[in-house]
Every structure is written in structure tokens, then in C-alpha cells.
Design an enzyme around this catalytic site. Sequence first.
Site, PDB file in Angstrom:
ATOM      1  N   GLU A 380       0.816  -1.204   0.000  1.00 33.71           N
ATOM      2  CA  GLU A 380       0.000   0.000   0.000  1.00 33.71           C
ATOM      3  C   GLU A 380       0.854   1.260   0.000  1.00 33.71           C
ATOM      4  O   GLU A 380       0.517   2.270  -0.579  1.00 33.71           O
ATOM      5  CB  GLU A 380      -0.914  -0.006   1.224  1.00 33.71           C
ATOM      6  CG  GLU A 380      -2.015   1.037   1.103  1.00 33.71           C
ATOM      7  CD  GLU A 380      -2.450   1.612   2.432  1.00 33.71           C
ATOM      8  OE1 GLU A 380      -1.995   1.125   3.479  1.00 33.71           O
ATOM      9  OE2 GLU A 380      -3.236   2.568   2.420  1.00 33.71           O
ATOM     10  N   PHE A 381       2.027   1.161   0.649  1.00 31.83           N
ATOM     11  CA  PHE A 381       2.830   2.363   0.847  1.00 31.83           C
ATOM     12  C   PHE A 381       3.965   2.511  -0.162  1.00 31.83           C
ATOM     13  O   PHE A 381       4.691   3.487  -0.147  1.00 31.83           O
ATOM     14  CB  PHE A 381       3.428   2.354   2.252  1.00 31.83           C
ATOM     15  CG  PHE A 381       2.377   2.395   3.321  1.00 31.83           C
ATOM     16  CD1 PHE A 381       1.787   3.594   3.668  1.00 31.83           C
ATOM     17  CD2 PHE A 381       1.980   1.238   3.961  1.00 31.83           C
ATOM     18  CE1 PHE A 381       0.812   3.643   4.653  1.00 31.83           C
ATOM     19  CE2 PHE A 381       1.006   1.280   4.951  1.00 31.83           C
ATOM     20  CZ  PHE A 381       0.416   2.486   5.293  1.00 31.83           C
ATOM     21  N   ASP A 495      -7.116  -9.905   9.807  1.00 31.81           N
ATOM     22  CA  ASP A 495      -7.077 -10.036   8.345  1.00 31.81           C
ATOM     23  C   ASP A 495      -6.314 -11.303   7.956  1.00 31.81           C
ATOM     24  O   ASP A 495      -5.496 -11.295   7.042  1.00 31.81           O
ATOM     25  CB  ASP A 495      -6.422  -8.787   7.732  1.00 31.81           C
ATOM     26  CG  ASP A 495      -6.734  -8.654   6.243  1.00 31.81           C
ATOM     27  OD1 ASP A 495      -7.570  -9.430   5.739  1.00 31.81           O
ATOM     28  OD2 ASP A 495      -6.142  -7.784   5.583  1.00 31.81           O
TER      29      ASP A 495
HETATM   30  P1  AMP Z   1       2.434  -6.745   1.520  1.00 31.26           P
HETATM   31  O1  AMP Z   1       2.469  -5.266   1.386  1.00 31.26           O
HETATM   32  O2  AMP Z   1       3.019  -7.210   2.818  1.00 31.26           O
HETATM   33  O3  AMP Z   1       1.087  -7.330   1.273  1.00 31.26           O
HETATM   34  O4  AMP Z   1       3.416  -7.335   0.378  1.00 31.26           O
HETATM   35  C1  AMP Z   1       3.094  -7.284  -0.997  1.00 31.26           C
HETATM   36  C2  AMP Z   1       3.660  -8.491  -1.703  1.00 31.26           C
HETATM   37  O5  AMP Z   1       5.080  -8.500  -1.626  1.00 31.26           O
HETATM   38  C3  AMP Z   1       3.215  -9.820  -1.100  1.00 31.26           C
HETATM   39  O6  AMP Z   1       2.008 -10.270  -1.603  1.00 31.26           O
HETATM   40  C4  AMP Z   1       4.371 -10.738  -1.482  1.00 31.26           C
HETATM   41  O7  AMP Z   1       4.193 -11.235  -2.766  1.00 31.26           O
HETATM   42  C5  AMP Z   1       5.571  -9.812  -1.470  1.00 31.26           C
HETATM   43  N1  AMP Z   1       6.277  -9.908  -0.178  1.00 31.26           N
HETATM   44  C6  AMP Z   1       6.037  -9.180   0.939  1.00 31.26           C
HETATM   45  N2  AMP Z   1       6.869  -9.539   1.930  1.00 31.26           N
HETATM   46  C7  AMP Z   1       7.668 -10.503   1.432  1.00 31.26           C
HETATM   47  C8  AMP Z   1       8.741 -11.297   1.970  1.00 31.26           C
HETATM   48  N3  AMP Z   1       9.123 -11.157   3.226  1.00 31.26           N
HETATM   49  N4  AMP Z   1       9.318 -12.193   1.178  1.00 31.26           N
HETATM   50  C9  AMP Z   1       8.900 -12.350  -0.094  1.00 31.26           C
HETATM   51  N5  AMP Z   1       7.902 -11.657  -0.650  1.00 31.26           N
HETATM   52  C10 AMP Z   1       7.282 -10.733   0.090  1.00 31.26           C
END
Ligand code: AMP
Length: 732
Positions: A380-381, A495
Site C-alpha cells: 500500500e505504501f 485479516d
Molecule cells: P504486503 O504489502 O506485505 O502485502 O506485500 C506485498 C507483496 O510483496 C506480497 O504479496 C508478497 O508477494 C511480497 N512480499 C512481501 N513480503 C515478502 C517477503 N518477506 N518475502 C517475499 N515476498 C514478500
Amino acid sequence: ERVLVPRGWKKKPVVLLFTVCRPGFFKASPHSPSCSKCPPHSYTLDEASTSCLCEEHYFRRESDPPTMACTRPPSAPRSAISNVNETSVFLEWIPPADTGGRKDVSYYIACKKCNSHSGLCEACGGHVRYLPQQTGLKNTSVMMVDLLAHTNYTFEIEAVNGVSDQNPGARQFVSVNVTTNQAAPSPVSSVKKGKITKNSISLSWQEPDRPNGIILEYEIKYFEKDQETSYTIIKSKETMITADGLKPGSAYVFQIRARTAAGYGGFSRRFEFETSPVSVAASSDQSQIPIIVVSVTVGVILLAVVIGFLLSGRRCGYSKAKQDPEEEKMHFHNGHIKLPGVRTYIDPHTYEDPNQAVHEFAKEIEASCITIERVIGAGEFGEVCSGRLKLQGKREFPVAIKTLKVGYTEKQRRDFLGEASIMGQFDHPNIIHLEGVVTKSKPVMIVTEYMENGSLDTFLKKNDGQFTVIQLVGMLRGIASGMKYLSDMGYVHRDLAARNILINSNLVCKVSDFGLSRVLEDDPEAAYTTRGGKIPIRWTAPEAIAFRKFTSASDVWSYGIVMWEVMSYGERPYWEMTNQDVIKAVEEGYRLPSPMDCPAALYQLMLDCWQKDRNSRPKFDEIVSMLDKLIRNPSSLKTLVNASSRVSNLLVEHSPVGSGAYRSVGEWLEAIKMGRYTEIFMENGYSSMDAVAQVTLEDLRRLGVTLVGHQKKIMNSLQEMKVQLVNGMVPL
Ligand code: AMP
């Protein structure tokens, strides 16, 4: 076969003396009348062989009969999965595809301990215990206990059979890499007495052999010998204390334990010392900080817990007013009373300055330590990237980096870092691990461990049908274990969904996506409810949708939906139904049908998570134990939900309590999944619905319905039927 006729017998060549075997045939004994074909994977090139030779890469044990096929070592075991619990590791695998033609396959576990900096591995040594054993394992699972905390281990599971020791070739094994978690420190083993006076005893001790982390403090319990019911507890940050105010010439018993972030270790054995009878000037030890005195007297248990402090030898008062502000901060942590050993989640909102929360729970990382490699997702950010982190004195390792896009508002920065303030409070193998934050330079970043397979929903969709049931249950077990940890900490996720679970290359699942109010705002699944909140309807318990009652029990409902997503390889819950239709169907008692090929035990667990009454849903610790039981006993997963009872395009009516008239007691009990009690009800005179309507809780206990959950189910159903009867809805 040729008939050989000795010389001189020409006239009467009628006696068949013996046969000589052709190549490819053999005869173990010369007295056998006929030759046998060489068994599979063996041959002879000569005539008159008494046995056959094994083909290359095939072997025969001495005890194998010559008529038995030659065999070879088995191939490697397959699909090994691991579950780490503090310093224990449970491994499970599937038998090798090729048993080598033998039935005597067993397994051997090799254990290597690997240095996370150099990557070099060495044999584990004798401290590891294997349950039931390390070699000759007949079952396809094993548990290793007493491993070191925070250590990388590689386990090689090798399949062996009766001819493995004859094989000069490479060993056939599958290997599993795990990292153990924190564990409480081992007990203090050596305690020495120091200065002794008539009223005091000074002690010193050594740090436990295995501190398993940074020791925050020691707890020293002591009491006069044979007076154990009245004891004193002193806490000290140093490895020495002086117990004063003791009686002259008396023996005292001391026990010490250490505490780290993982909690208290076990108490040491008892050490006994005596005060001196002669008068010696008392000494006071400046390092000692006694803070709690617990006194339990015989007969009347007088529990006087005095939370306070004594500044360098000064005993603390009972009231908060007497506390030094510095110390108050330690124990009345930001307004939260922190009891030793009890870890609870602290809402970063309670900090006036959110920056203080970030720096309390997250390490600041210098941007120069981070190498960003590529963009892997969108948050989101800002962007989510993969990259590498090189901390001083450590080997470089892969990380995920969340960035805060330029031009952010102060609120966005606060909300973005809020996730780090929450994540930084957790330390569990099934919760995404925070490495640290970059706040002193731009862009602002959150650095976490890297999860190679990304988010679970996408990963499952990409690998539809590729995993064994045990592997899927292993994933669910991990998620449940992470959620148990969060609920124990008092954190409600709100969530929980497969899209918010990350999965690494070892198929270890970790709960992620922690946030403050924004949790639901950045979820594309979240929709506005009539009350103005934003909620991911398909994953949320009815009471949370209706009146925002978010609890660990509503997280359990969402967990049930995640189970359904996992078992159906990322299918969308309730398919293309609209949110409004989902709310209505769930309210009316309809539930998702079982995914295809789903073990009945798992679907039952999903239905339990989707109980309308949130108190009747299982707790996360119960879910973890149930999944552990299923993993340990894989045959329990063989019973699948009956294909005919699976409704693929309709929702199933869940416990249709009071939703129609029941023709018989049996039909009613079946409908609420309590069919097992039908016979008892009938035998005890409750053979009509009229009679059943009179049943009380007492009656149920008398009938042997002792499980509280079952009692609740039956009584709730009766209650509901009665209400509907009053309304003229159910003609009993
Ligand atoms: P989020 O903002 O946490 O929902 O992250 C967005 C997307 O980035 C997720 O759906 C993952 O595909 C990827 N992602 C986030 N954190 C990780 C992580 N620690 N390792 C690998 N992929 C990540």
C-alpha cells in the site's frame, strides 16, 4: 538338459543321472532334479552354475536365498517436511519411490550443525536426542529434541535396506534445513558461596551452559531449610547476590534460574549454605536488585507480591509513588504492567510518539548495509523488493524490503512504520521476522526475512494439486502455530487470509501483514460495511462483521477459511458470490462445502472454526494439537469427505439447528452432528422430540454426555428449537 551317459553303460542308457544347467539357469544343489532360471537382476555365463551372479548395482545378502532376486539400495525418501518447535524438530517424509526390491527398508537420520556465517557444517554430536531413534527407523517420521537454540541444522534422511552396506555408490537421502528458535536458558549448574555473616550469605554463580540468548536477569529463590512454604525471591542482573536479614546459625536453601526473552529456564538444583553463629559485620552487595518478595505461609497462603524496586540495596516500597521514574519505565512499561515471564503485545497506538515505539521494537539499519535487487510486489505504501542485507560480522543474507514511497504524509509514515513496531514484538518461526527499519535516511524501509515462494494464495494456485496432504497439513500447522503465538500475546490479526501468509523455500508458512487501523484499509478484499468499517467479508466471522467484535475467536473463523483456501489450492472462498450474498448465506447457517479430496477430519475442523457461537470454536492451541495428531498418524487423513456429500456448487447447510422440523430424535442428533448419542437417548426414554424438549443439562451428564462442547451443542440446539416453537416456526 542333456543326458550324460558314462562309458560302459552304452547298452542300457536309461538312467538319468544329473542335468547340467545352461547359462542363465542354476541349480543350488546337485541333487535337485532340475535347473531354475536365474531370478531377476542376476545371471550366469557358465554352464553348471550353482548360483547366479548379481547384475551391476544389484546385490544379495548372505541370508537371501539363491532363488531370490538381486536387490539394490532404495532411492531417497521423498517430500520431507519439517516442523520446528523451539529447539525440537519434527521430520516427516514419504517412502522412497524405489525400495530396491526389498521389504526391509528403514531410515537413518544424519544431523549436521551449520555455521550461519561460514556456511560450514559439522556433525551434531551427542547432545541431540532422537525419538524414537536415529537409525533403523521403520516409520516415516522422527523427532529431534535438545537441539541448540538459534542454530542452523541440516538433517539428511537416508533410506537403507539389507543391501545398502554393499553399495559403494553415493548415499540416497533427502535433506532438510531448519533453524531452531529461541529456548529458555538451561539451568544454572554451579553456585559458590561467598562471604557469610551471621545474618547474610553471599553467593555467586556461572551463567548457564546454554543461555540461548541474552540473559536479562536471574531469579534467586531461598528459604530456611525445612521451611519451604515461606520463601523469598530476589532478582538480580549480576551473577552474585547477598541474601540478608537471615537468622544466625541457620541453614538456607538456594535455587537460581535465568531469564531471557524466551522466558525462565529451569531452577538449578538446591544449594544449601549456613549463616555463621558468630557476629560478623554484614556486607551489602551493590549489584543486587531484589524486586519481588513472595511469602507463602503454612495454613494461610499469604501471597504478598510486592512490585517495586530497591535501588542498590534499598528495599522498595509498595506504592508506585516511591518508585524511581527510571525503574517505573522498566516495570510499568508505557502504562502496561509487565510481569516477568509474561509477554504481551503492546499496541503502538498507546505511545504518544510513534517513533518511540518503532525504536523500542525495531533495530535501525544503515541503508548502506542493504542491496536492493528487484521489485517483487506492491504494498500500500510503496514497492516491495528483494535484496540482501550485510550486517557487521555476519554473512550477507537475502531479505525483503518494503519501501515508503516519496511524498508521504506524516500519517502514512506512522502507519507504515506501525507494522514494524508490531512485527518487532514477535519472535516465532511462523511469524514473519523483522530484521529492522531504515528511518534515518530516505527512502524509509522495513526489512524482513525473505520468503522465496511469496504469498501463499498465489503459490498454491501456481502449484495446483502438487502437494501431498501431509505437506498441506504441515503448512496449516505452521499457520496455526503462528496464530497460537499471536493469540497468546493478545494480538488479534483481523485479516488472516492465505494472501497474508508468506511461504519460504522449505514450505514453512509465516503469518504476515500486521498493521494498525490500516490493516483492513489496504486489503483489496476489504469492503465497507453498513456500519462504516472496512472488512474482508469472506474471511471474517459474523460477529466481527455485524458488530466489529474482533477477537482471537474471530481469527479462528478466518483460520477455517484459510484451511479451506489451502485444501482447495487457493480457490476463492464462496467463489463469485457477492459479499452481501455471503453475509446472508452465513447468517442463515450455510457454510462452504468441503474442498475436493479433503480429509474428513480437516473439513470437520473447518466446520468447527465456523461455529456461529464464537465460544464453541476451537482455540488455536487445540487446532495445533489436533493437526499434530493428524500429522503423526497420517492414516487418519485417509478418510476423505464422501464425494456424494460434497456439494460443489452450493453451500452446505451447517448444523441446521432449528431450521426445520425433525421427524425423529435420531434425525435431529444427526443434523447437529451428535448422532453418536442417538442410542443412549432412545434407551433412556428420550425417543420423541417432545421428550427431548424436556432434557436438562443434568440429564445430559447423567446420559454420559460429558464433553462440554457436546453439551453446549445439544442445549443450544434445544434452546433454539424452543424459541422457534414459541414463534410458531417449528411444529415439533
Ligand atoms: P504486503 O504489502 O506485505 O502485502 O506485500 C506485498 C507483496 O510483496 C506480497 O504479496 C508478497 O508477494 C511480497 N512480499 C512481501 N513480503 C515478502 C517477503 N518477506 N518475502 C517475499 N515476498 C514478500
